[in-house]
Design a protein around this motif. Structure first.
Motif, PDB file in Angstrom:
ATOM      1  N   ILE A 104       1.988 -13.017  -6.323  1.00  0.00           N
ATOM      2  CA  ILE A 104       3.258 -13.177  -5.566  1.00  0.00           C
ATOM      3  C   ILE A 104       2.970 -13.538  -4.111  1.00  0.00           C
ATOM      4  O   ILE A 104       3.615 -14.412  -3.519  1.00  0.00           O
ATOM      5  CB  ILE A 104       4.102 -11.884  -5.673  1.00  0.00           C
ATOM      6  CG1 ILE A 104       4.547 -11.678  -7.141  1.00  0.00           C
ATOM      7  CG2 ILE A 104       5.320 -11.937  -4.760  1.00  0.00           C
ATOM      8  CD1 ILE A 104       4.938 -10.257  -7.471  1.00  0.00           C
ATOM      9  N   GLU A 105       1.975 -12.842  -3.502  1.00  0.00           N
ATOM     10  CA  GLU A 105       1.654 -13.088  -2.093  1.00  0.00           C
ATOM     11  C   GLU A 105       1.115 -14.500  -1.877  1.00  0.00           C
ATOM     12  O   GLU A 105       1.437 -15.147  -0.881  1.00  0.00           O
ATOM     13  CB  GLU A 105       0.638 -12.047  -1.600  1.00  0.00           C
ATOM     14  CG  GLU A 105       1.184 -10.640  -1.481  1.00  0.00           C
ATOM     15  CD  GLU A 105       2.252 -10.500  -0.429  1.00  0.00           C
ATOM     16  OE1 GLU A 105       2.260 -11.305   0.521  1.00  0.00           O
ATOM     17  OE2 GLU A 105       3.111  -9.603  -0.564  1.00  0.00           O
ATOM     18  N   CYS A 106       0.263 -14.947  -2.809  1.00  0.00           N
ATOM     19  CA  CYS A 106      -0.258 -16.318  -2.717  1.00  0.00           C
ATOM     20  C   CYS A 106       0.864 -17.343  -2.829  1.00  0.00           C
ATOM     21  O   CYS A 106       0.864 -18.361  -2.122  1.00  0.00           O
ATOM     22  CB  CYS A 106      -1.291 -16.570  -3.810  1.00  0.00           C
ATOM     23  SG  CYS A 106      -2.870 -15.795  -3.466  1.00  0.00           S
ATOM     24  N   ARG A 107       1.815 -17.063  -3.717  1.00  0.00           N
ATOM     25  CA  ARG A 107       2.963 -17.960  -3.910  1.00  0.00           C
ATOM     26  C   ARG A 107       3.798 -18.025  -2.631  1.00  0.00           C
ATOM     27  O   ARG A 107       4.239 -19.106  -2.213  1.00  0.00           O
ATOM     28  CB  ARG A 107       3.793 -17.446  -5.086  1.00  0.00           C
ATOM     29  CG  ARG A 107       5.109 -18.147  -5.309  1.00  0.00           C
ATOM     30  CD  ARG A 107       4.968 -19.506  -5.894  1.00  0.00           C
ATOM     31  NE  ARG A 107       6.231 -20.134  -6.157  1.00  0.00           N
ATOM     32  CZ  ARG A 107       6.406 -21.405  -6.471  1.00  0.00           C
ATOM     33  NH1 ARG A 107       5.361 -22.201  -6.570  1.00  0.00           N
ATOM     34  NH2 ARG A 107       7.598 -21.886  -6.702  1.00  0.00           N
ATOM     35  N   ASN A 108       3.999 -16.869  -1.996  1.00  0.00           N
ATOM     36  CA  ASN A 108       4.813 -16.818  -0.780  1.00  0.00           C
ATOM     37  C   ASN A 108       4.127 -17.515   0.398  1.00  0.00           C
ATOM     38  O   ASN A 108       4.777 -18.163   1.224  1.00  0.00           O
ATOM     39  CB  ASN A 108       5.118 -15.374  -0.405  1.00  0.00           C
ATOM     40  CG  ASN A 108       6.022 -14.705  -1.435  1.00  0.00           C
ATOM     41  OD1 ASN A 108       6.778 -15.389  -2.150  1.00  0.00           O
ATOM     42  ND2 ASN A 108       5.940 -13.393  -1.550  1.00  0.00           N
ATOM     43  N   LEU A 109       2.772 -17.366   0.484  1.00  0.00           N
ATOM     44  CA  LEU A 109       2.041 -17.918   1.632  1.00  0.00           C
ATOM     45  C   LEU A 109       1.757 -19.412   1.492  1.00  0.00           C
ATOM     46  O   LEU A 109       1.927 -20.184   2.431  1.00  0.00           O
ATOM     47  CB  LEU A 109       0.724 -17.173   1.819  1.00  0.00           C
ATOM     48  CG  LEU A 109       0.836 -15.733   2.348  1.00  0.00           C
ATOM     49  CD1 LEU A 109      -0.490 -15.023   2.201  1.00  0.00           C
ATOM     50  CD2 LEU A 109       1.256 -15.726   3.818  1.00  0.00           C
ATOM     51  N   THR A 110       1.293 -19.831   0.303  1.00  0.00           N
ATOM     52  CA  THR A 110       0.834 -21.218   0.109  1.00  0.00           C
ATOM     53  C   THR A 110       1.834 -22.100  -0.622  1.00  0.00           C
ATOM     54  O   THR A 110       1.688 -23.325  -0.609  1.00  0.00           O
ATOM     55  CB  THR A 110      -0.495 -21.212  -0.671  1.00  0.00           C
ATOM     56  OG1 THR A 110      -0.288 -20.586  -1.954  1.00  0.00           O
ATOM     57  CG2 THR A 110      -1.582 -20.477   0.098  1.00  0.00           C
ATOM     58  N   GLY A 111       2.771 -21.478  -1.323  1.00  0.00           N
ATOM     59  CA  GLY A 111       3.759 -22.259  -2.079  1.00  0.00           C
ATOM     60  C   GLY A 111       3.319 -22.545  -3.502  1.00  0.00           C
ATOM     61  O   GLY A 111       4.101 -23.095  -4.282  1.00  0.00           O
ATOM     62  N   THR A 112       2.091 -22.213  -3.867  1.00  0.00           N
ATOM     63  CA  THR A 112       1.594 -22.416  -5.244  1.00  0.00           C
ATOM     64  C   THR A 112       0.872 -21.159  -5.712  1.00  0.00           C
ATOM     65  O   THR A 112       0.395 -20.350  -4.904  1.00  0.00           O
ATOM     66  CB  THR A 112       0.618 -23.594  -5.318  1.00  0.00           C
ATOM     67  OG1 THR A 112      -0.449 -23.350  -4.394  1.00  0.00           O
ATOM     68  CG2 THR A 112       1.283 -24.915  -5.002  1.00  0.00           C
TER      69      THR A 112
ATOM     70  N   LEU B 172      -5.017 -10.773   1.551  1.00  0.00           N
ATOM     71  CA  LEU B 172      -4.133 -11.777   2.146  1.00  0.00           C
ATOM     72  C   LEU B 172      -4.796 -12.474   3.334  1.00  0.00           C
ATOM     73  O   LEU B 172      -4.667 -13.681   3.514  1.00  0.00           O
ATOM     74  CB  LEU B 172      -2.828 -11.105   2.615  1.00  0.00           C
ATOM     75  CG  LEU B 172      -1.933 -10.502   1.513  1.00  0.00           C
ATOM     76  CD1 LEU B 172      -0.795  -9.707   2.142  1.00  0.00           C
ATOM     77  CD2 LEU B 172      -1.376 -11.588   0.613  1.00  0.00           C
TER      78      LEU B 172
ATOM     79  N   HIS C 165       0.494  -8.504  -7.678  1.00  0.00           N
ATOM     80  CA  HIS C 165       0.828  -8.536  -6.249  1.00  0.00           C
ATOM     81  C   HIS C 165       0.130  -9.710  -5.565  1.00  0.00           C
ATOM     82  O   HIS C 165       0.713 -10.378  -4.689  1.00  0.00           O
ATOM     83  CB  HIS C 165       0.420  -7.203  -5.602  1.00  0.00           C
ATOM     84  CG  HIS C 165       0.826  -7.082  -4.168  1.00  0.00           C
ATOM     85  ND1 HIS C 165       2.152  -7.015  -3.752  1.00  0.00           N
ATOM     86  CD2 HIS C 165       0.077  -7.040  -3.024  1.00  0.00           C
ATOM     87  CE1 HIS C 165       2.198  -6.928  -2.441  1.00  0.00           C
ATOM     88  NE2 HIS C 165       0.948  -6.938  -1.961  1.00  0.00           N
TER      89      HIS C 165
END
Length: 835
Positions: free
Chosen positions: A306-314, A339, A303
């Motif tokens: 996925i959240e880091c990917r959604n927020l920062t793009g990487t 988060l 989780h």
């Protein structure tokens, strides 16, 4: 006493500790200037902590619950350390090792005996098997090397047969002569009685007159006995004499001792059950809850990806094992908090860059202000000296323990746990955390691989560059590690085992068997006039009880507890100075007995001819301190230590080489760390023969052991006579003996009692009670400690660093003057050398 009683005692003690911690935190915040008020505040805290320490020690020794004992032990060690800290504060404030609390004890309504610091029983209980095993090995080595056998061996001369027969004949004739003399005496008495009967002849005695005479004698005897009994009852009623059964052990005390032994057995049983439960409960949790914990951790980390990917793009970088892995991110945090931390970290990076620019500008302004304030501070220091208590290391641990007690044990319902066994729910809580940390390590390895696969799938180029960056960073780290490696001290005995070194030291006589002497055997009495004498600016001589307390504080408590030794004010060396016979060696042996420490004898007389040369001396000290560290706690005793620091070696002692250890001792002291529970104890009866500077550099604490005062002599005479089988009656005036023996030491008194109370004299006591004259006769052949000798010890102590500081404080001098004098002396010495 029951479990409930000890639980109540613990709750009461915790409440007292809680209120004391609150008071101390308030007082610490208030700056003080009045020295008398500061000392009274420190002394009050010290006395209250001693009372808490006494109660906690009793509770820890007798409470049966294993989990409670862990918490009590933690608090007990912290209280012990705080007592040592307060003692150190009082020493720095009053510039003396001895303190008197007469007025404070009176205000608190406490007896002086309640100020006596107990020695925790767990010092010996926890390592009883190790001490017994060590004693067996030591006795075996002594028996094999014949060192344990007494040095005096009386040679039996062979006698010829004729001389032996003559000796037997002489003895037999003497025996027959004694028997014949007794037989002849009986015949003579018979003939004399018959002759008297013939002379009296027909005279018949009056029966009435005879009966009257018998009645008079009997009534007089009976009335004398009755009068004596009534007088004794009256004296007991008035409190002038003790009751007849005062010294006898009561049935209640015998019952209490028996129950305490039973409680100790139950304590050991519950400890074993608790240790077994730690293993079994953890294994059960692995089987039942292990898979669920693993799944939850994996879902939580995915989780986060996925959240880091959604927020920062990487995708984020996974923390290393050294940093703590995923535990850093998810330590007591919900997913939403994680988060928020990610977003906050981005904002912080921008803020840091701005702060760096601002800091550079502020630094220039601060430098200008510091230059201006330095001059004003130096002036204000002399005018306003505000005392502040130094920060404590043990207060934090006491507060932690107190908080755990409040949260866990204060209001806990234990009606289900009547035998006071372990609590399985508490074990489960602790083991869940351990199990989670173990499983987290496995999960981190799996998730690192999963994250790499995700990064490869999404962006291969970034993943490759990250790898190169890590390799470069790794090489730099390795280089730093290589640079950190320093030189280690050479181990001169790498190939040898500790057992072989131990045996060698015993055979050489450097490791000796300590005499079994308890500190309570060092009998003394409290000084009741200490405070009143100091108020009149008279420095009182310390009592034997004060000396005993210092030995407990500086020697026994730090050596017995590793936690206290590491954090408390470190005392590496101790000097006991005083005339011969005051019990200096006894105190050294008492330290070893109470802590179960090894005793190494490095006296000048003992090391003569052993390990010759510089290399030999280096090897000897290396072996001694290596064994002392490995088998700690250890005591290194240097008897007649003034010989090591002689001003001028006498011609008769030059072959002994007494100054061999002079240069090596300061080096060995520097190598001792807080982890090393090693105490160097020196004893001296002629400290004025030594060089003062080098002497005081080696020994941190100097304790002046005086001759006993009247109160101590009174108690000493009484206790010593009773311990050697004597019975104290009205015919023996103990106060008269105490008054007459002014100037005599404890050694003199013990020697006199041993000479008088022979086996024959002990048997004669019912018919012939002891009198003071019997002891005075043997005292005439002994030399007391004269006033001149005692004054010489006082004058010598006044020249020591602590003595100088105390003298300056009493005369109102400043420490700065003392420093200036020291600088002038050094300059003068340098100028002389140049000339």
């Amino acid at each position: 006493m029951s479990n409930e009683t000890y639980n109540k005692m613990w709750h009461q003690t915790q409440e007292a500790l809680n209120s004391l911690l609150d008071k101390e935190s308030q007082k610490m915040m208030e700056p003080q200037r009045n020295q008398v008020f500061i000392f009274q505040m420190l002394a009050t805290f010290y006395i209250k902590y001693v009372q808490i320490f006494r109660n906690l020690e009793n509770v820890y020794d007798q409470i049966v619950h294993p989990q409670k004992r862990i918490l009590i032990r933690k608090i007990l060690d912290a209280v012990m350390g705080r007592i040592l800290e307060l003692k150190n504060e009082m020493v720095e404030l009053e510039l003396t090792e001895f303190h008197y609390f007469d007025d404070i004890l009176q205000d608190l309504k406490l007896a002086p005996q309640q100020l006596d610091i107990p020695i925790p029983k767990y010092f010996l209980k926890e390592k009883l098997e190790i001490i017994k095993g060590r004693e067996k090995i030591l006795s075996q080595i002594l028996a094999e090397s014949e060192l344990g056998v007494s040095a005096k061996k009386y040679q039996v001369k062979p006698i010829p047969l004729e001389e032996a027969v003559k000796l037997i004949q002489i003895a037999e004739r003497a025996r027959q002569g004694r028997l014949r003399a007794m037989f002849m005496k009986q015949i003579y008495l018979q003939e004399y009685r018959a002759k008297q009967a013939r002379l009296l002849g027909d005279k018949v005695a009056d029966a009435g007159a005879a009966a009257l005479r018998i009645q008079k004698v009997w009534r007089g005897f009976h009335q004398c006995k009755r009068t004596e009994r009534e007088r004794e009852e009256e004296m007991i009623f008035l409190g002038m004499n003790p009751p007849p059964l005062l010294n006898e052990v009561s049935a209640a005390i015998i019952q209490a001792d028996r129950l305490s032994h039973l409680r100790n057995k139950v304590q050991i049983k519950h400890e074993e059950e608790y240790r077994d439960a730690l293993v079994t409960i953890k294994d059960d949790l692995k089987l039942t809850e292990g898979p669920d914990i693993k799944e939850n951790l994996q879902d939580q980390i995915r989780h986060w990806f996925i959240e880091c990917r959604n927020l920062t793009g990487t995708f984020p970088d996974y923390p290393n094992e050294e940093e703590g892995g995923s535990a850093i991110i998810f330590s007591n945090k919900t997913p939403q908090q994680v988060l928020d931390d990610i977003l906050a970290s981005q904002h912080e990076e921008e803020k840091i860059k701005k702060k760096k620019k601002e800091k550079k500008q502020k630094k220039a302004k601060k430098e200008k202000k510091e230059k201006e304030t330095k001059e004003t501070k130096e002036k204000n220091k002399e005018e306003d000296e505000i005392w502040k208590m130094s920060p404590s290391v043990f207060l934090h641990t006491m507060e932690e323990g107190n908080n755990v007690y409040k949260d866990l044990w204060k209001n806990k319902d234990e009606s289900w746990n009547f035998p006071q066994g372990y609590d399985p729910e508490l074990i489960k809580e602790d083991k869940r955390k351990e199990l989670e940390s173990e499983i987290r390590v496995q999960v981190d390895e799996l998730m690192r691989q999963e994250l790499k696969n995700l990064k490869l799938a999404v962006n291969r180029e970034k993943e490759m560059s990250a790898r190169r960056g890590k390799k470069k960073g790794g090489k730099k780290k390795n280089k730093k590690k290589k640079g950190r490696k320093g030189k280690k001290d050479k181990d001169l005995t790498v190939d040898r085992t500790i057992e072989s070194l131990y045996k060698e030291l015993v055979e050489e006589g450097l490791l000796i068997q300590a005499l079994k002497v308890n500190l309570s055997d060092y009998i003394g009495e409290y000084n009741y006039l200490g405070t009143s004498l100091r108020q009149v600016s008279i420095e009182p001589m310390p009592s034997l009880l004060d000396v005993r307390q210092l030995i407990t504080l500086y020697g026994i408590l730090p050596l017995g507890s590793a936690a206290v030794h590491e954090k408390a004010p470190l005392v590496k060396s101790l000097l006991l100075a005083g005339p011969s016979g005051v019990g200096k060696k006894m105190l050294v042996h008492a330290i070893c007995t109470e802590t179960g420490a090894n005793l190494f004898n490095l006296s000048a007389a003992n090391i003569t001819g052993k390990y010759p040369g510089k290399n030999g001396l280096q090897m000897m000290l290396h072996v001694v301190f290596k064994v002392a560290r490995k088998l700690q706690p250890s005591v290194v005793w240097i008897g007649d230590t003034e010989k090591t620091f002689y001003k001028k070696v006498p011609h008769a002692e030059r072959k002994m080489e007494p100054k061999r250890l002079k240069k090596q001792l300061p080096k060995m002291l520097k190598l001792l760390k807080p982890d090393d529970r090693i105490l160097i104890v020196g004893t001296t009866k002629r400290p004025f023969d030594a060089e003062l500077q080098s002497f005081c550099k080696v020994y941190q604490k100097i304790i002046l052991v005086p001759r006993p005062d009247y109160a101590s002599r009174y108690v000493l005479w009484k206790e010593t006579i009773q311990r050697h089988g004597g019975v104290i009656t009205d015919t023996l005036s103990v106060s008269c003996l105490a008054k007459i023996t002014d100037g005599f030491t404890q050694g003199h008194i013990v020697q006199v009692v041993k000479e008088v109370l022979t086996e024959r004299r002990i048997r004669q006591q019912p018919n012939k009670p002891l009198t003071a004259l019997e002891f005075i006769a043997s005292l005439t052949s002994m030399n007391p400690v004269y006033q001149e000798e005692e004054d010489s010890f006082k004058n010598w102590y006044a020249k020591t660093p602590m003595g100088r500081k105390r003298a300056l404080a009493l005369t109102g001098g400043n420490k700065e003057n003392e420093k200036d004098k020291g600088k002038k002396e050094k300059k003068g010495k340098k100028e002389k050398k140049k000339k």
